[in-house]
Motif scaffolding. Structure first.
Motif, PDB file in Angstrom:
ATOM      1  N   GLU A 215       2.677  11.303 -10.273  1.00  0.00           N
ATOM      2  CA  GLU A 215       2.830  10.568 -11.528  1.00  0.00           C
ATOM      3  C   GLU A 215       3.119   9.096 -11.240  1.00  0.00           C
ATOM      4  N   MET A 216       3.995   8.835 -10.297  1.00  0.00           N
ATOM      5  CA  MET A 216       4.312   7.462  -9.946  1.00  0.00           C
ATOM      6  C   MET A 216       3.086   6.762  -9.354  1.00  0.00           C
ATOM      7  N   ALA A 217       2.344   7.478  -8.517  1.00  0.00           N
ATOM      8  CA  ALA A 217       1.155   6.901  -7.903  1.00  0.00           C
ATOM      9  C   ALA A 217       0.135   6.505  -8.958  1.00  0.00           C
ATOM     10  N   SER A 218       0.023   7.291 -10.028  1.00  0.00           N
ATOM     11  CA  SER A 218      -0.935   6.981 -11.091  1.00  0.00           C
ATOM     12  C   SER A 218      -0.569   5.699 -11.812  1.00  0.00           C
ATOM     13  N   GLN A 219       0.689   5.261 -11.677  1.00  0.00           N
ATOM     14  CA  GLN A 219       1.147   4.025 -12.305  1.00  0.00           C
ATOM     15  C   GLN A 219       1.348   2.906 -11.280  1.00  0.00           C
ATOM     16  N   GLY A 220       0.832   3.098 -10.077  1.00  0.00           N
ATOM     17  CA  GLY A 220       0.853   2.048  -9.068  1.00  0.00           C
ATOM     18  C   GLY A 220       2.051   2.061  -8.143  1.00  0.00           C
ATOM     19  N   ILE A 221       2.967   3.018  -8.316  1.00  0.00           N
ATOM     20  CA  ILE A 221       4.137   3.102  -7.438  1.00  0.00           C
ATOM     21  C   ILE A 221       3.829   4.159  -6.386  1.00  0.00           C
ATOM     22  N   LYS A 222       3.331   3.724  -5.254  1.00  0.00           N
ATOM     23  CA  LYS A 222       2.802   4.664  -4.274  1.00  0.00           C
ATOM     24  C   LYS A 222       3.789   4.905  -3.148  1.00  0.00           C
ATOM     25  N   ILE A 223       3.661   6.065  -2.558  1.00  0.00           N
ATOM     26  CA  ILE A 223       4.649   6.536  -1.602  1.00  0.00           C
ATOM     27  C   ILE A 223       3.946   6.995  -0.329  1.00  0.00           C
ATOM     28  N   ASP A 224       4.509   6.630   0.790  1.00  0.00           N
ATOM     29  CA  ASP A 224       3.967   7.054   2.078  1.00  0.00           C
ATOM     30  C   ASP A 224       4.048   8.579   2.177  1.00  0.00           C
ATOM     31  N   VAL A 225       2.917   9.218   2.438  1.00  0.00           N
ATOM     32  CA  VAL A 225       2.866  10.686   2.482  1.00  0.00           C
ATOM     33  C   VAL A 225       3.844  11.239   3.508  1.00  0.00           C
ATOM     34  N   GLU A 226       4.124  10.496   4.566  1.00  0.00           N
ATOM     35  CA  GLU A 226       5.028  10.998   5.618  1.00  0.00           C
ATOM     36  C   GLU A 226       6.470  11.121   5.116  1.00  0.00           C
ATOM     37  N   ARG A 227       6.778  10.506   3.983  1.00  0.00           N
ATOM     38  CA  ARG A 227       8.142  10.583   3.455  1.00  0.00           C
ATOM     39  C   ARG A 227       8.328  11.770   2.502  1.00  0.00           C
TER      40      ARG A 227
END
Length: 228
Positions: A215-227
């Motif tokens: 959901e955050m990624a869809s709004q531009g707040i992306k997260i490193d998959v390794e975390r």
């Protein structure tokens, strides 16, 4: 998107699964819905929708169908996330730790300086500086209609519902996610259908983490998959 994520998304949007089984060629799962659609989720990460009125379900699933490998990468966008919570300290601690591990900065109301502001003023000020809000709705209260004790249900705290409404006004529906702790007879806030509900029971990170990250990624707040 795997079968568990798909089921959660469908349930959040009112599509109930009638039957779940492996596909005949063992390449994935098939979900038959009470509304007549058939959703095939393939092990390679793709899906299709068949049956009655497939576009209604397809539209919902396409919104969440973001490849994990390409979505969760670092970005320079504001990393602050406003957190609303009730009395469940365990769930709150799990949420805060998870957000920090993702490289985000959770803004928690009672940890912020008041600077002479009321609670509402402090929330309004903080909400201007964030791009996403997470509301932790846990079964902290009980209530029912006057004269109908047989309708008693668990509810989120009144401050949680109020702050949820304020975040919706400030950020909009797409930038607010509600983590809903599922217990028997848990009541959702009324008159706010179409919001992002992410259910969990005990392990918030395991059961709701990937959905929240998407959901955050869809709004531009992306997260490193390794975390994750």
């Amino acid at each position: 998107m795997n079968v568990q994520e798909t089921k959660q998304i469908l349930d959040q949007h009112g599509f109930k699964v009638q039957e779940e089984k492996r596909l005949p060629n063992d390449t994935g799962w098939q979900l038959r819905l009470y509304t007549g659609q058939v959703v095939n989720i393939f092990d390679k990460g793709t899906f299709n929708v068949q049956g009655k009125n497939p576009d209604a379900v397809k539209k919902v699933l396409e919104r969440f169908d973001v490849p994990t490998e390409s979505v969760f990468k670092a970005t320079e966008m504001n990393r602050s996330v406003f957190v609303v919570y009730g009395h469940d300290q365990v769930a709150r601690t799990q949420l805060e730790a998870m957000l920090r591990r993702w490289g985000l900065e959770p803004l928690i109301l009672d940890q912020l300086p008041s600077q002479g502001h009321t609670i509402i003023e402090k929330l309004e000020t903080c909400a201007q500086n964030v791009n996403f809000g997470v509301v932790l709705a846990t079964p902290d209260d009980e209530g029912h209609r006057a004269g109908h004790p047989d309708e008693k249900a668990y509810r989120a705290r009144q401050n949680v519902v109020l702050e949820l409404g304020m975040l919706l006004a400030k950020l909009g529906r797409r930038r607010v996610a509600i983590l809903l702790k599922q217990v028997e007879n848990m009541e959702r806030p009324s008159d706010i259908q179409g919001l992002i509900y992410i259910p969990f029971k005990d392990d918030l990170e395991k059961e709701a983490g990937v959905m929240l990250a998407k959901e955050m990624a869809s709004q531009g707040i992306k997260i490193d998959v390794e975390r994750l």
